[in-house]
Design a protein around this motif. Structure first.
Motif, PDB file in Angstrom:
ATOM      1  N   ALA A   1       1.759   0.213  -0.793  1.00  0.00           N
ATOM      2  CA  ALA A   1       0.638  -0.573  -1.309  1.00  0.00           C
ATOM      3  C   ALA A   1      -0.407   0.343  -1.950  1.00  0.00           C
ATOM      4  CB  ALA A   1       0.006  -1.403  -0.195  1.00  0.00           C
TER       5      ALA A   1
ATOM      6  N   LEU B   1       4.360   0.943 -12.627  1.00  0.00           N
ATOM      7  CA  LEU B   1       3.786  -0.062 -11.724  1.00  0.00           C
ATOM      8  C   LEU B   1       4.849  -1.067 -11.299  1.00  0.00           C
ATOM      9  CD1 LEU B   1       1.485  -1.482 -10.258  1.00  0.00           C
ATOM     10  CD2 LEU B   1       0.915  -2.630 -12.418  1.00  0.00           C
ATOM     11  N   THR B   2       5.691  -1.501 -12.225  1.00  0.00           N
ATOM     12  CA  THR B   2       6.749  -2.449 -11.890  1.00  0.00           C
ATOM     13  C   THR B   2       7.706  -1.860 -10.855  1.00  0.00           C
ATOM     14  OG1 THR B   2       6.624  -3.393 -14.132  1.00  0.00           O
ATOM     15  CG2 THR B   2       8.602  -3.876 -12.836  1.00  0.00           C
TER      16      THR B   2
ATOM     17  N   LEU C   1       7.551  -1.715  -2.994  1.00  0.00           N
ATOM     18  CA  LEU C   1       6.655  -2.329  -2.008  1.00  0.00           C
ATOM     19  C   LEU C   1       7.197  -3.676  -1.541  1.00  0.00           C
ATOM     20  CD1 LEU C   1       3.983  -2.798  -0.471  1.00  0.00           C
ATOM     21  CD2 LEU C   1       2.977  -3.545  -2.649  1.00  0.00           C
ATOM     22  N   THR C   2       7.665  -4.499  -2.476  1.00  0.00           N
ATOM     23  CA  THR C   2       8.208  -5.808  -2.129  1.00  0.00           C
ATOM     24  C   THR C   2       9.447  -5.680  -1.260  1.00  0.00           C
ATOM     25  OG1 THR C   2       7.382  -6.654  -4.243  1.00  0.00           O
ATOM     26  CG2 THR C   2       9.013  -7.995  -3.093  1.00  0.00           C
TER      27      THR C   2
ATOM     28  N   ALA D   1      -1.468   0.722 -10.581  1.00  0.00           N
ATOM     29  CA  ALA D   1      -2.198  -0.357 -11.253  1.00  0.00           C
ATOM     30  C   ALA D   1      -3.444   0.180 -11.945  1.00  0.00           C
ATOM     31  CB  ALA D   1      -2.576  -1.440 -10.246  1.00  0.00           C
TER      32      ALA D   1
ATOM     33  N   THR E   1       5.901  -1.508  -7.425  1.00  0.00           N
ATOM     34  CA  THR E   1       5.702  -2.831  -6.841  1.00  0.00           C
ATOM     35  C   THR E   1       7.008  -3.386  -6.273  1.00  0.00           C
ATOM     36  OG1 THR E   1       3.886  -3.272  -8.381  1.00  0.00           O
ATOM     37  CG2 THR E   1       4.866  -5.166  -7.270  1.00  0.00           C
TER      38      THR E   1
ATOM     39  N   ALA F   1       0.965   1.522  -5.207  1.00  0.00           N
ATOM     40  CA  ALA F   1       0.897   0.463  -6.217  1.00  0.00           C
ATOM     41  C   ALA F   1      -0.521   0.326  -6.783  1.00  0.00           C
ATOM     42  CB  ALA F   1       1.363  -0.864  -5.615  1.00  0.00           C
TER      43      ALA F   1
ATOM     44  N   THR G   1       5.075   7.396  -3.846  1.00  0.00           N
ATOM     45  CA  THR G   1       6.211   6.518  -3.551  1.00  0.00           C
ATOM     46  C   THR G   1       7.490   7.323  -3.344  1.00  0.00           C
ATOM     47  OG1 THR G   1       5.205   4.801  -4.932  1.00  0.00           O
ATOM     48  CG2 THR G   1       7.520   4.511  -4.343  1.00  0.00           C
TER      49      THR G   1
END
Length: 457
Positions: free
Chosen positions: A430, A339-340, A346-347, A437, A343, A433, A281
Motif C-alpha cells: 500500500a 502504478l498499475t 497489492l490487490t 501514485a 496496485t 502504491a 515492492t
C-alpha cells in the motif's frame, strides 16, 4: 554529423562506438558487483565470522555513495567530467581490492564503503560525459544502454557469482572485476580527451556545504537501514531519521524539488518517487511468493526476471523511438504502468489472488520503469545548463538512492510491526502504491513551463 548514406549516426556508429561500449561496461560492472555481492555475502560472512556486520556491508555503500555523487557532481561542474571519472574508477578499484583481500569482516566493510563512494561518483561522472559527448537526440538511446547494463546483471550476476565462489573463492567476485573495470576505462579514454568544463566560461565554486549535507544525509540513510531491526523503538527512530534525511537532501537537489516545481525539480522528484515505489515492492515480492504461495527461492527469483526483461525491452524500444516519442509522454505512460503493476501486487496480497497475477503485474511494472527512467535522465540533462550538469546528474542519482532508502526503511518498520497480524504485505505494498501514485500525479509537471525554477548551482 552524418554518415555517407545521409543517416544520422547512432550510439554504436564509428564516432561513438568505443565510448558507448566502455561506458555501458562500467555501468554493467558496477551493477554486477552490487548484485553479485548479494549472492556471496552469506559465504563471506560465515568465512570471516562477521554475521553482526552483515547488514552494514549492504547499507554502507548506499550511504557513502551519496557523498560520491555530490562530490563528483561539484567537481564535474568545476573542471569537467574527466578527472572525476578517472578518480571514481580508481576509488572503486581500491574498494574492490580491499574487499577482495580482506582478512576480516571489518576490513571487508571498509572496502565496501570505499566501493560505494567510487560507484556513486562514477555514475554521476558518466552522466556528465554523456551530456558533453553525445548530441541530445542520442540521449534516450545511451540511457537505454545504461538501463540494459543495469538489468542484465540481475539475470546473470547471482549465478556467475555463485559459480565463481564454488570453483575458486568469494575473493574473486571482487578481484576479478578489477581487470574488467580497467579494460572498460581504456575504451572510454579517447572520447575524454579535450573535454573541459561547461561553456559558461566560469568554474562552479567548491560546495563544501553540500558535501557536509551529503555526509549528514548518508548517516541518516544508514540509520534508516538499521532501525527496522529495533522493533521497540524502530518507529520513533525512523521518524527522526526521515526528518533528518529530508532536511539534509534539500541542498542536494534543485530548488523546490520537494514542492514539485514544474520542470527540472518535478523530474527529480518523480524519479525518486518512482524508484521508491518500484523497489519497495520488488524487495518484498520474493517474501510474498515464498511465504504465502510456497514458491522456491529460484522460482520466486524467476518472477522478478520477467520484470527485469521488460525493463530492458522497454528501454530499448524507447531508445529506438527517440524523439518520435516525446519524453514527457514516455514518463506519463511509464508511471501509469508502474502504478498499475504495484496496485495489482497489492490487490493480490489483499485478496489472495493467483500468484500469476504477481508475475504479470511485475512485467508491466518493469516495462513502465524501462519507459520512464531513461527519459527522466534525458529530461534532466536537457534542462541543465552546462555548468549545472554535474549537480543535476548528482541530484538525479541522489533522488534514486534517497527515495529507495527512505521507502525501504519505512517498509521495514511496517513489516516488523504488522507481521504478527498478517497485514504486513498489504501495508508494504500500500505504501509502495502511494509512492507510485505520487509519481503519476506529478508526471505532467516534468515538462518545462513558465514557472520552471532555474537549477541550483
Amino acid at each position: 554529423m552524418r554518415t555517407p548514406q545521409g543517416i544520422a549516426p547512432g550510439i554504436m556508429s564509428g564516432a561513438y562506438a568505443w565510448i558507448t561500449i566502455g561506458a555501458c561496461a562500467l555501468v554493467f560492472l558496477g551493477a554486477f558487483e552490487s548484485l553479485a555481492v548479494t549472492t556471496v555475502m552469506p559465504v563471506v560472512s560465515a568465512d570471516l565470522e562477521g554475521e553482526r556486520l552483515y547488514a552494514l556491508a549492504f547499507a554502507g555503500p548506499l550511504a557513502t555513495g551519496v557523498i560520491g555523487m555530490v562530490g563528483a557532481g561539484n567537481w564535474a561542474d568545476r573542471r569537467g567530467p574527466t578527472a572525476p571519472l578517472y578518480t571514481s574508477v580508481a576509488v572503486f578499484v581500491i574498494g574492490l581490492l580491499i574487499a577482495g583481500l580482506a582478512p576480516t569482516m571489518e576490513i571487508l566493510v571498509v572496502g565496501r564503503f570505499i566501493q560505494g563512494l567510487g560507484s556513486g561518483a562514477l555514475t554521476v561522472a558518466l552522466y556528465v560525459v554523456v551530456a558533453r559527448v553525445y548530441p541530445q537526440r542520442l540521449h534516450p538511446a545511451i540511457f537505454a544502454g545504461f538501463a540494459a547494463a543495469w538489468v542484465v546483471p540481475s539475470l546473470i550476476g547471482p549465478t556467475v557469482a555463485g559459480v565463481v565462489t564454488e570453483l575458486f573463492s568469494w575473493h574473486w567476485v571482487f578481484l576479478g572485476v578489477v581487470v574488467l573495470v580497467l579494460a572498460a576505462l581504456l575504451m572510454v579514454i579517447p572520447a575524454l580527451r579535450g573535454l573541459e568544463r561547461g561553456g559558461a566560461g566560469r568554474a562552479a565554486p567548491w560546495a563544501f556545504g553540500r558535501l557536509g549535507w551529503a555526509a549528514l544525509a548518508s548517516i541518516a540513510v544508514l540509520a534508516l537501514n538499521l532501525v527496522a531491526d529495533l522493533p521497540a523503538v524502530g518507529p520513533a527512530l525512523a521518524a527522526v531519521a526521515v526528518v533528518v534525511a529530508l532536511v539534509a537532501v534539500r541542498p542536494l537537489v534543485p530548488r523546490r524539488t520537494l514542492r514539485a516545481r514544474r520542470g527540472l525539480p518535478a523530474a527529480i522528484l518523480v524519479r525518486g518517487a518512482l524508484a521508491a515505489g518500484f523497489f519497495a515492492t520488488q524487495i518484498y515480492l520474493p517474501y510474498l511468493l515464498t511465504g504465502a504461495y510456497g514458491f522456491t527461492p529460484t522460482l520466486a527469483g524467476l518472477a522478478l526476471t520477467g520484470g527485469a526483461l521488460a525493463w530492458s525491452g522497454a528501454s530499448i524500444v524507447q531508445g529506438k523511438l527517440g524523439m518520435r516519442l516525446a519524453s514527457e509522454r514516455a514518463v506519463r505512460i511509464g508511471t501509469v504502468l508502474v502504478l498499475t503493476g504495484v496496485t495489482a501486487v497489492l490487490t493480490t496480497a489483499l485478496l489472495e489472488l493467483s500468484p500469476l497475477v504477481v508475475v504479470a503485474a511485475w512485467v508491466l511494472a518493469g516495462g513502465g520503469m524501462g519507459l520512464a527512467s531513461p527519459r527522466l535522465s534525458a529530461l534532466t540533462l536537457a534542462m541543465s545548463a552546462p555548468d549545472d550538469q554535474g549537480f543535476n546528474s548528482a541530484a538525479m542519482t541522489v533522488a534514486d538512492s534517497f527515495g529507495t532508502a527512505l521507502a525501504l526503511a519505512v517498509t521495514g518498520v511496517l513489516f516488523a510491526a504488522l507481521a504478527a497480524g498478517g497485514f504486513a504485505f498489504v501495508a508494504v505494498f500500500a505504501l509502495a502504491a502511494l509512492l507510485a501514485a505520487a509519481a503519476v500525479v506529478l508526471a505532467p509537471r516534468v515538462k518545462s513551463g513558465p514557472d520552471t525554477a532555474p537549477p541550483l548551482s
